[in-house]
Design an enzyme around this catalytic site. Structure first.
Site, short mmCIF file in Angstrom:
data_model
loop_
_atom_site.label_atom_id
_atom_site.label_comp_id
_atom_site.label_asym_id
_atom_site.label_seq_id
_atom_site.Cartn_x
_atom_site.Cartn_y
_atom_site.Cartn_z
N SER A 120 0.84 -1.19 0.00
CA SER A 120 0.00 0.00 0.00
C SER A 120 0.88 1.25 0.00
CB SER A 120 -0.93 0.00 1.22
OG SER A 120 -0.18 0.34 2.37
N LYS A 121 0.21 2.37 -0.06
CA LYS A 121 0.89 3.68 -0.12
C LYS A 121 1.97 3.83 0.95
CE LYS A 121 -0.17 6.55 -3.26
NZ LYS A 121 1.03 6.43 -4.00
N ARG A 122 1.69 3.27 2.12
CA ARG A 122 2.66 3.53 3.20
C ARG A 122 4.00 2.83 2.94
NH1 ARG A 122 2.63 -0.81 7.04
NH2 ARG A 122 1.01 -2.24 6.36
N GLU A 175 4.27 7.44 -10.66
CA GLU A 175 5.09 7.99 -9.56
C GLU A 175 6.56 7.59 -9.73
OE1 GLU A 175 2.88 7.97 -5.40
OE2 GLU A 175 2.23 6.29 -6.65
#
Ligand code: GLU
Length: 492
Positions: A250-252, A260
């Protein structure tokens, strides 16, 4: 058999690492077998559609070098390639199922279904449609004409469906764990598990290669295929991609979308190489390979069953390796979009070094891990020095350094040839003549020429900068020291 595979994203956002890996495996498999890659946009859930995401996904796939022969942009013999443009086909197939008695109308309201689920939860049972409307009598059915309904598939009771997975082997699903699932929503739209079967058949897809999260959908799709009399494609479910702590990515854990990474200065070559290694490895065990190499040997029997671990540091390391290994011209092309952000205009730089852009990237690429870092490292070659690293100043611009820099400038100005070897020898000669250690000349010179204390070898960078600019920068630093640091921003 002519291999035909598809990558079938839903246009609900940007291209993520998992989707990119799926697309890549499909692409490599198609190339390996001389087959066709299809891009199909699964946009039947229009509530979830994000405008512009189809274009964004296509752009990111192209960035990676993934090419498709059939798709919404290029067309093809089995189009259209957007599900929203194929609704007639689904409707026809749904009618056929209903007429043949393989599907039935379910009039249960969302509230009724929720009550059933609540009772099941209370009993500790998994949620499951109990088949209420499957057993309606013709009279009961007639009485409900005109009411909203969904269509459900009649899942044969007491049977099992076996998925012959090319990666995982046979996976058995007992129908007791499947319920009569919805194939058409109350708004008339087909569900994913239905549309995908119709399309894979209509587009003559031979192999479905997709993420493991879809494995539980496959028995449903096989049941739809069976009811429609369709011979299903072969399936290969590729392993999950997990974070280093084995949690869901995930993003974290850092950036998760291809865009990106592109913006952070990761090369397409490094990203595809790294993605290919998430669940696959080439037979020769070589860690570095290009798309062409992988396409020659890619096959599903070397796809692993166990989860792949996504490690951003490894990707960055690999990117650094690619920066050093790729032909300089390719690195120049890749770094170009990053130059404006650091103020470099290669066509009209305020400083013109003695090397061409290829020579410049070769000089600085050893230490860069990303194109962002590479662009930053190129600054001293193309832009004037506008200041000196304060720690470097404290350490190397000690009292008495100014005159040395001035004398160096003078001595070097008279140098016959300006090569790294010649400069190296000149520093040795001058240090001896002035009875100082070479380091006493080298460190301040580096700071004077680059504004920094780290970078490429001093004599190589002086050669690249050229005599005029090098000498001017030595004088600029000498002046800066003489005036007590007031000319920090001066341009030589
Ligand atoms: N649209 C589905 C997804 O985005 C495709 C799954 C499949 O390949 O069948 O996950």
């Amino acid at each position: 058999m002519d291999v035909r595979v598809r990558y079938a994203p839903s246009p609900t956002g940007t291209l993520h690492i998992g989707g990119a890996r799926t697309a890549l495996f499909n692409y490599l498999f198609a190339r390996r077998h001389g087959g066709v890659m299809i891009l199909r946009i699964e946009d039947t859930d229009q509530g979830r559609e994000v405008p512009g995401s189809t274009e964004a996904i296509m752009r990111d796939l192209r960035f990676l070098g993934i090419v498709w022969q059939e798709g919404p942009d290029v067309g093809g013999p089995y189009g259209p390639y957007r599900q929203s443009e194929r609704l007639g086909l689904y409707r026809e197939a749904l009618d056929r199922l209903e007429r043949a008695g393989y599907a039935y109308r379910c009039y249960c309201t969302p509230e009724e279904l929720e009550q059933v689920r609540a009772a099941q939860r209370a009993r500790g049972e998994p949620p499951r449609y109990p088949g209420t409307c499957r057993h309606l009598s013709p009279a009961e059915r007639a009485a409900r004409t005109g009411q909203p309904y969904v269509l459900r598939l009649k899942v044969p009771e007491g049977e099992k469906t076996v998925v012959h997975d090319l990666v995982r082997g046979d996976v058995v699903f007992d129908h007791a764990v499947l319920d009569d699932f919805v194939v058409q929503k109350s708004d008339g739209m087909p569900v994913y598990n239905f549309a995908v079967v119709v399309d894979d058949a209509a587009m003559a897809v031979t192999h479905v290669i997709r993420g493991e999260e879809h494995l539980s959908n496959t028995p449903k799709q096989l049941l739809v295929a069976r009811a429609l009399g369709i011979h299903p494609p072969a399936f290969a479910h590729v392993p999950m991609i997990l974070a280093p702590d084995r949690s869901k990515l995930s993003k974290r854990h850092g950036a998760t979308s291809v865009g990106e990474y592109r913006d952070a200065g990761i090369l397409a070559e490094a990203l595809t190489n790294y993605l290919a290694l998430l669940g696959w490895s080439p037979p020769d065990g070589e860690e570095f390979f290009g798309l062409d190499d992988a396409a020659r040997v890619f096959d599903l029997d070397r796809v692993q069953h166990t989860a792949a671990i996504y490690d951003i540091r490894k990707l960055e390391w690999m990117n650094g390796q690619y920066l050093r290994r790729l032909p300089p011209a390719r690195v120049v092309e890749a770094v170009r979009p990053f130059l404006a952000a650091v103020g470099i205009d290669l066509e009209r730089p305020p400083v013109r070094p003695a090397v061409d852009p290829e020579g410049a990237v070769v000089l600085v690429r050893e230490r860069a891990r990303t194109l962002v870092e590479l662009a930053e490292a190129l600054k001293f070659l193309y832009l004037p020095i506008s200041g000196y690293d304060p720690q470097g100043v404290a350490k190397h611009f000690t009292p008495g350094t100014g005159p040395y820099l001035g004398r160096l400038a003078e001595a070097l100005e008279g140098l016959g040839s300006w090569t790294a070897n010649e400069l190296d020898a000149a520093f040795t000669r001058l240090a001896e003549a002035w009875q100082v250690p070479r380091a006493r000349l080298i460190h301040p010179t580096r700071l004077a020429l680059t504004g920094r204390t780290v970078g490429p070898g001093l004599f190589e960078l002086m050669a690249a900068l050229g005599p005029t600019e090098s000498v001017a920068r030595l004088r600029q630093a000498a002046r800066w020291l003489e005036t007590g640091g007031t000319e920090a921003g001066a341009t030589p």
